[in-house]
Write an enzyme that holds these catalytic residues in place. Structure first.
Site, PDB file in Angstrom:
ATOM      1  N   TYR A  14       0.967  -1.256  -0.114  1.00  0.00           N
ATOM      2  CA  TYR A  14       0.092  -0.113  -0.459  1.00  0.00           C
ATOM      3  C   TYR A  14       0.846   1.452   0.296  1.00  0.00           C
ATOM      4  O   TYR A  14       0.546   1.898  -0.994  1.00  0.00           O
ATOM      5  CB  TYR A  14      -1.034   0.409   1.191  1.00  0.00           C
ATOM      6  CG  TYR A  14      -1.550   1.104   1.799  1.00  0.00           C
ATOM      7  CD1 TYR A  14      -3.135   2.048   0.616  1.00  0.00           C
ATOM      8  CD2 TYR A  14      -1.022   2.059   2.443  1.00  0.00           C
ATOM      9  CE1 TYR A  14      -3.304   2.546   1.023  1.00  0.00           C
ATOM     10  CE2 TYR A  14      -2.381   3.534   2.506  1.00  0.00           C
ATOM     11  CZ  TYR A  14      -3.197   3.920   1.247  1.00  0.00           C
ATOM     12  OH  TYR A  14      -3.450   4.858   1.657  1.00  0.00           O
ATOM     13  N   ASP A  38     -10.487   9.582   4.994  1.00  0.00           N
ATOM     14  CA  ASP A  38      -9.359  10.108   5.089  1.00  0.00           C
ATOM     15  C   ASP A  38      -8.902  11.360   4.640  1.00  0.00           C
ATOM     16  O   ASP A  38      -9.737  11.806   3.422  1.00  0.00           O
ATOM     17  CB  ASP A  38      -8.296   9.275   3.574  1.00  0.00           C
ATOM     18  CG  ASP A  38      -6.589   9.842   3.917  1.00  0.00           C
ATOM     19  OD1 ASP A  38      -6.390  10.936   4.694  1.00  0.00           O
ATOM     20  OD2 ASP A  38      -6.332   8.688   2.776  1.00  0.00           O
ATOM     21  N   ASP A  95       3.020  13.162   6.875  1.00  0.00           N
ATOM     22  CA  ASP A  95       3.386  12.077   7.833  1.00  0.00           C
ATOM     23  C   ASP A  95       1.882  10.950   8.703  1.00  0.00           C
ATOM     24  O   ASP A  95       2.023  11.530   9.764  1.00  0.00           O
ATOM     25  CB  ASP A  95       4.589  12.460   9.053  1.00  0.00           C
ATOM     26  CG  ASP A  95       6.211  12.179   8.383  1.00  0.00           C
ATOM     27  OD1 ASP A  95       5.426  12.238   6.917  1.00  0.00           O
ATOM     28  OD2 ASP A  95       6.774  12.997   9.091  1.00  0.00           O
ATOM     29  N   ASP A  98      -2.060   5.792   9.245  1.00  0.00           N
ATOM     30  CA  ASP A  98      -3.215   5.904   9.475  1.00  0.00           C
ATOM     31  C   ASP A  98      -3.572   3.893  10.268  1.00  0.00           C
ATOM     32  O   ASP A  98      -2.199   3.179  10.829  1.00  0.00           O
ATOM     33  CB  ASP A  98      -2.815   4.701   7.863  1.00  0.00           C
ATOM     34  CG  ASP A  98      -3.226   5.534   6.466  1.00  0.00           C
ATOM     35  OD1 ASP A  98      -3.027   6.482   7.094  1.00  0.00           O
ATOM     36  OD2 ASP A  98      -2.829   5.501   5.965  1.00  0.00           O
TER      37      ASP A  98
END
Length: 123
Positions: A14, A38, A95, A98
């Protein structure tokens, strides 16, 4: 349930795809009914078509990525990475952290990205 090694491999692929792949490369890592939030707090993108449209935005940009750390617990992973995009003379560095859940085949079933505009570094 996918193994921890399978989950780590999907996370690695990913991050690589976000840094240099196509939207199709990224979408291939997701289940058909997956969700992407997101950043966290935004309207989730649900299903391959919506997720592909979301990632197509970065496809034409010059970009790179680097995975920093991954933690796997059960069917979930949390990881930090860096994505650098360039648009003309502008460089943007982010940065995010996730958090993903995975199905038994190691495909992403949900992704939540923790970041805000304040975390974006330009220069």
């Amino acid at each position: 349930m996918a193994s921890a090694d399978d989950i780590r491999d999907t996370v690695r692929r990913y991050v690589e795809a976000v840094g240099s792949g196509t939207a199709a490369d990224i979408v291939a890592l997701y289940r058909e009914d997956a969700t992407v939030e997101d950043p966290v707090g935004s309207e989730p993108h649900v299903g391959h078509a919506a997720i592909r449209k979301f990632y197509e935005v970065i496809e034409p940009l010059e970009r790179s990525s680097e995975l920093f750390t991954v933690r796997v617990a059960g069917d979930s992973a949390a990881f930090s990475f860096r994505i650098v995009t360039r648009f003309g003379e502008q460089r943007f560095t982010l940065d995010p952290i996730d958090v993903m859940t995975f199905d038994e085949n190691g495909l992403i079933s949900s992704m939540r990205a923790f970041w805000s505009p304040d975390d974006m570094v330009t220069g």
